[in-house]
Design a protein around this motif. Structure first.
Motif, short mmCIF file in Angstrom:
data_model
loop_
_atom_site.label_atom_id
_atom_site.label_comp_id
_atom_site.label_asym_id
_atom_site.label_seq_id
_atom_site.Cartn_x
_atom_site.Cartn_y
_atom_site.Cartn_z
N LEU A 159 -7.84 -20.34 -9.97
CA LEU A 159 -8.64 -19.52 -9.06
C LEU A 159 -9.54 -18.68 -9.95
O LEU A 159 -9.05 -17.93 -10.79
CB LEU A 159 -7.72 -18.64 -8.22
CG LEU A 159 -8.37 -17.77 -7.15
CD1 LEU A 159 -9.03 -18.63 -6.07
CD2 LEU A 159 -7.34 -16.83 -6.52
N TYR A 160 -10.87 -18.81 -9.79
CA TYR A 160 -11.75 -18.27 -10.81
C TYR A 160 -13.04 -17.69 -10.25
O TYR A 160 -13.46 -17.98 -9.12
CB TYR A 160 -12.10 -19.36 -11.82
CG TYR A 160 -12.78 -20.58 -11.22
CD1 TYR A 160 -14.16 -20.64 -11.08
CD2 TYR A 160 -12.03 -21.67 -10.79
CE1 TYR A 160 -14.78 -21.75 -10.52
CE2 TYR A 160 -12.64 -22.79 -10.23
CZ TYR A 160 -14.01 -22.81 -10.10
OH TYR A 160 -14.62 -23.92 -9.54
N LEU A 161 -13.67 -16.84 -11.06
CA LEU A 161 -15.02 -16.34 -10.83
C LEU A 161 -15.99 -17.20 -11.63
O LEU A 161 -15.64 -17.67 -12.72
CB LEU A 161 -15.15 -14.88 -11.25
CG LEU A 161 -14.22 -13.88 -10.53
CD1 LEU A 161 -14.37 -12.49 -11.16
CD2 LEU A 161 -14.53 -13.84 -9.04
N THR A 162 -17.19 -17.38 -11.10
CA THR A 162 -18.15 -18.23 -11.80
C THR A 162 -19.54 -17.63 -11.73
O THR A 162 -19.88 -16.89 -10.78
CB THR A 162 -18.15 -19.66 -11.19
OG1 THR A 162 -18.94 -20.52 -12.02
CG2 THR A 162 -18.71 -19.66 -9.78
N GLY B 126 -17.15 -17.68 -6.70
CA GLY B 126 -15.79 -18.01 -7.07
C GLY B 126 -15.43 -19.41 -6.64
O GLY B 126 -16.16 -20.06 -5.88
N GLY B 127 -14.29 -19.89 -7.14
CA GLY B 127 -13.89 -21.25 -6.80
C GLY B 127 -12.40 -21.45 -6.96
O GLY B 127 -11.67 -20.60 -7.50
N TYR C 14 -7.65 -19.43 -17.31
CA TYR C 14 -8.53 -20.60 -17.19
C TYR C 14 -9.96 -20.15 -17.52
O TYR C 14 -10.41 -19.09 -17.06
CB TYR C 14 -8.51 -21.17 -15.77
CG TYR C 14 -9.67 -22.10 -15.48
CD1 TYR C 14 -9.68 -23.40 -15.98
CD2 TYR C 14 -10.76 -21.66 -14.74
CE1 TYR C 14 -10.75 -24.24 -15.73
CE2 TYR C 14 -11.83 -22.51 -14.49
CZ TYR C 14 -11.82 -23.79 -14.99
OH TYR C 14 -12.89 -24.63 -14.76
N TYR C 15 -10.66 -20.94 -18.33
CA TYR C 15 -12.08 -20.64 -18.59
C TYR C 15 -12.83 -21.93 -18.87
O TYR C 15 -12.25 -22.95 -19.28
CB TYR C 15 -12.24 -19.65 -19.74
CG TYR C 15 -11.67 -20.07 -21.07
CD1 TYR C 15 -12.43 -20.79 -21.99
CD2 TYR C 15 -10.37 -19.73 -21.42
CE1 TYR C 15 -11.91 -21.16 -23.22
CE2 TYR C 15 -9.84 -20.10 -22.64
CZ TYR C 15 -10.62 -20.81 -23.53
OH TYR C 15 -10.09 -21.18 -24.75
N SER C 16 -14.15 -21.88 -18.62
CA SER C 16 -15.00 -23.04 -18.86
C SER C 16 -16.43 -22.59 -19.10
O SER C 16 -16.86 -21.54 -18.59
CB SER C 16 -14.95 -24.02 -17.68
OG SER C 16 -15.66 -23.52 -16.58
N VAL C 17 -17.17 -23.39 -19.86
CA VAL C 17 -18.61 -23.21 -20.05
C VAL C 17 -19.24 -24.59 -19.98
O VAL C 17 -18.65 -25.58 -20.44
CB VAL C 17 -18.95 -22.54 -21.40
CG1 VAL C 17 -18.51 -21.08 -21.41
CG2 VAL C 17 -18.31 -23.29 -22.57
#
Length: 217
Positions: free
Chosen positions: A100-103, A66-67, A162-165
């Motif tokens: 605040l996210y999981l990765t 996470g981050g 929030y999302y990213s690739v």
């Protein structure tokens, strides 16, 4: 003797669990940042971010964690629209975000010290209103300025996803990657006379060039 064996077993378990952990500190700069405001996407000014991630290797080459990051979204570049026969020029500093996210990350390990990887993140974006919103109204026939003031009494921003690739490479703990990122948000504005100035989505999307360093433990 039994107590010693129990203590040694606990220490061994803690040591085994601690292997494969990483903490990465990150900085990034946005490329082609855009806000989707009132339909077509509109360009934003320079944006940057600072963040930290924790990841653990749960399977060979596969890490999850996470981050959290502070993302400074650049001001929406000035744009003009024709509304009811008048030119409305807007200068908007919409919002910044703290996601605040999981990765998850997969490493393509090989015989060299350069490790390519792909990663994806998903989380919740806490969006913070910047508060700098100015609107200028002028007559397109004469060019005369009718008003050049802050017409907005309030400007509210909702939190969103929030999302990213992305993909990158790691070398001796240093990382360089390129990611497509999106923060979603809804905005609501009100004029000083109490009338609604409009509401809708103002999602922020961009490509981000990121640099990082990993601390393993």
């Amino acid at each position: 003797m039994k107590k010693v064996l129990i203590i040694l077993g606990i220490l061994a378990s803690v040591t085994a669990f601690s292997e494969g952990n990483k903490v990465e500190v990150r900085v990034g700069g946005d490329i082609m940042p855009q806000f989707s405001v009132d339909g077509p996407e509109k360009d934003a000014e320079f944006s940057y971010e600072l963040g930290v991630e924790y990841r653990r290797e749960v399977m060979p080459n596969f890490e999850i964690g996470g981050g959290i990051a502070y993302q400074d979204h650049g001001k929406l570049q000035k744009y003009t629209e024709n509304v009811s026969g008048m030119n409305v020029e807007s200068t908007l500093d919409l919002y910044d975000s703290v996601p605040l996210y999981l990765t998850a990350r997969y490493n393509f390990k090989n015989a060299t010290e350069v490790t390519p990887y792909v990663k994806a993140s998903l989380g919740y974006s806490f969006n913070v209103n910047d508060g700098d919103h100015k609107i200028k109204i002028s007559d397109p026939r004469t060019g005369a300025t009718i008003t050049d003031d802050d017409l907005l009494k309030s400007f509210d921003v909702d939190n969103g996803w929030y999302y990213s690739v992305g993909a990158g490479v790691e070398y001796k703990g240093f990382t360089v990657d390129l990611a497509y990122q999106v923060n979603t948000a809804d905005v609501h504005a009100t004029y000083w006379d109490g009338d609604s100035a409009g509401s809708g989505s103002a999602d922020y999307s961009r490509m981000t060039l990121g640099l990082g360093y990993n601390f393993g433990f």
